[in-house]
Design a protein around this motif. Structure first.
Motif, short mmCIF file in Angstrom:
data_model
loop_
_atom_site.label_atom_id
_atom_site.label_comp_id
_atom_site.label_asym_id
_atom_site.label_seq_id
_atom_site.Cartn_x
_atom_site.Cartn_y
_atom_site.Cartn_z
N ARG A 36 -23.80 82.72 -40.29
CA ARG A 36 -23.79 84.12 -39.90
C ARG A 36 -22.58 84.88 -40.45
O ARG A 36 -22.45 86.08 -40.25
N ARG A 335 -41.91 84.94 -36.92
CA ARG A 335 -41.06 84.44 -35.82
C ARG A 335 -39.76 83.80 -36.35
O ARG A 335 -38.67 84.07 -35.85
N SER A 339 -33.75 85.82 -37.07
CA SER A 339 -32.29 85.73 -37.26
C SER A 339 -31.87 86.31 -38.60
O SER A 339 -30.87 87.03 -38.71
N HIS A 392 -33.06 83.98 -26.97
CA HIS A 392 -31.91 84.44 -27.73
C HIS A 392 -31.71 85.90 -27.36
O HIS A 392 -32.52 86.75 -27.73
N GLU A 431 -29.36 76.01 -26.54
CA GLU A 431 -29.74 75.11 -27.64
C GLU A 431 -28.76 75.06 -28.80
O GLU A 431 -28.77 74.09 -29.54
N HIS A 432 -27.89 76.01 -28.99
CA HIS A 432 -27.03 76.00 -30.18
C HIS A 432 -25.72 75.25 -29.98
O HIS A 432 -24.99 75.01 -30.94
#
Ligand code: MLT
Ligand code: ZN
Length: 482
Positions: A36, A335, A339, A392, A431-432
């Motif tokens: 990111r 989907r 991100s 998210h 989850e991350h």
């Protein structure tokens, strides 16, 4: 921390040879920043061992010289978990050269893959044997087995098959003192006390370096049906999920919720995408039903019946079922690209959160409202794994934000979101993982017993904090660190 000693670098270069050691700035540069672009690190060398013995030798040398190591796979962490510290004290330990699928046993439903195997390649390798590794996610073209195990990755198929923890039947790892933990044997029962495998799954490379894993396989899919559904909102979506689960049971492979603004971002930024439904819908659901057994009902007919029932019961506004594999892939691309589309749009603050599933629809709507009114001009999108109680929850900057928006005007937003999550009995990392992005927030919000245990386990196995320093475990909680 000191810069790595020239003597150590010389020994590592000799040990690994030109393929396994580089100090070239251009070769190292891509591995210093996270996907990111939020975390930038420094490192004078990139180490790429070719096998488990070389990993062990690297670890012993690093221990001898007190040099920190940052294990790295595809560098696709969402929380800066694989980015080295900015002070240049650590060396990057890349597992990408260890990319062999060691064995595939369709009869036992097990694949043994090295840490550097890329998820998409693993999918292809087992498909050739009529099998399937069920976990998948948007970053499958870069995420590697070692990183997936080390972060207990989730993705879009957790509903049916669980996270990496459920799919990891054994691990091979090098512990901080260079010892090899050989736990690849996928024993169904093994009750010899602490489960080292489960300690290493989700440890974010802070307790050992995963070099290979035994992973669960399931039979390949015979056929599937992928539907795109317009719904009123999260409450209706959850009722729809319960209806499908009640009637289709195990056939349900994926169920993802997508708000209209996330879809709009994808359509704007990702070339070749188009909306599956005509008309505007405030929320959308992507659903997939699969079968592996020819005797089971065909998924397309099953989904058609379910959607007719859902329309009848007022659980959806409109729906379409993909008529080809290409269209099914196109639905999933919508989907999986959220991100990427959001990254192209501009600065945002990401919160990968969970609350109990039944409480999620209320949470999604009320938390979004709270944040929108507290920070005028921001946009809030909550999308993803509704059936897992994990979405998210992303807050995008107002128009024309300053480059450092996340650290200035946006700085209060993440603590605010996390407070709402904790008040709802949830987790700030569904989850991350924690990585470096959530280190301070986890230390602020986790209960003291959890933090004490994290620190004590780290201190016992890696007392000098040489493995992935600055991730997951705050240095201050390690009471024995020098
Ligand atoms: C997803 O479900 O799309 C991923 O976990 C990535 C994200 O949060 O951006
Ligand atoms: Zn996700």
């Amino acid at each position: 921390m000191n810069a790595p000693s020239p003597e150590l670098l010389e020994k590592l270069a000799q040990l690994l040879g030109p393929k396994g050691y580089t100090a070239d700035r251009d070769a190292i540069a891509p591995w210093l920043t996270d996907w990111r672009g939020r975390f930038h690190g420094e490192s004078v060398a990139l180490l790429s061992p070719a096998n488990v013995d070389e990993v062990a030798a690297v670890m012993r040398l690093a221990g001898e010289y007190g040099a920190p190591l940052v294990p790295q796979g595809g560098n696709s962490s969402m929380v800066g978990g694989a980015t080295p510290p900015a002070d240049g004290s650590a060396l990057i330990l890349s597992l990408r050269r260890m990319n062999r699928v060691r064995s595939i046993s369709p009869a036992d439903g097990v694949v043994v893959a090295e840490a550097g195997v890329i998820l998409a390649n693993l999918h292809d390798a087992v498909a050739e044997q009529g099998m399937r590794f069920p976990l998948t996610l948007g970053g499958k073209g870069s995420a590697t087995v070692g990183g997936l195990v080390s972060t207990n990755a989730g993705g879009t198929q957790v509903l049916r098959f669980g996270t990496m923890r459920a799919l990891t039947l054994g691990v091979e790892a090098i512990l901080p003192d260079g010892a090899r933990f050989d736990g690849l044997n996928p024993l169904k029962k093994d009750n010899r006390g602490y489960d080292i495998r489960h300690l290493l799954v989700g440890a974010e490379g802070t307790l050992g370096v995963i070099t290979a894993a035994s992973l669960r396989l399931v039979p390949a899919i015979l056929d599937r049906a992928v539907g795109w559904i317009g719904v009123d909102g999260p409450h209706q979506a959850l009722k729809l999920l319960r209806l499908i689960e009640g009637r289709a049971g195990d056939a349900i492979e994926g169920f993802e919720i997508v708000p209209a603004d996330s879809l709009a971002l994808v359509l704007r930024h990702i070339p070749g995408t188009r909306a599956p439904l005509g008309g505007d819908h405030p929320w959308h659901v992507l659903v997939e039903l699969d079968r592996s057994d020819p005797a089971a009902q065909a998924p397309a007919a099953q989904l058609e019946g379910l959607l007719a029932a859902a329309l009848n019961e007022g659980l959806c506004r409109d729906a379409t079922i993909a008529t080809s594999e290409a269209q099914a892939e196109a639905f999933w691309k919508l989907r999986d690209s959220i991100s990427e589309a959001e990254r192209a749009q501009g600065p945002a603050l990401q919160h990968d959160i969970s609350v109990p599933v039944a409480a999620m629809p209320d949470f999604m709507l009320s938390a979004a409202e709270t944040i929108r009114s507290a920070y005028p001009g921001v946009s809030v999108s909550a999308y993803g794994h509704l059936g897992d109680g994990n979405v998210h929850f992303h807050v995008r900057a107002p128009e024309n934000p300053p480059a450092d928006w996340q650290k200035t005007a946006g700085a209060a937003i993440s603590p605010h979101v996390h407070d709402l999550v904790v008040a709802a009995g949830g987790s700030i990392s569904a989850e991350h993982g924690i990585g470096q992005m959530k280190l301070a927030e986890n230390a602020r919000l986790a209960d003291p017993a959890r933090l004490m245990a994290l620190g004590a386990i780290k201190a016992a196995l890696d007392p000098k904090h040489l493995l992935n320093p600055g991730k997951l475990v705050p240095l201050a909680t390690d009471r024995t660190a020098p």
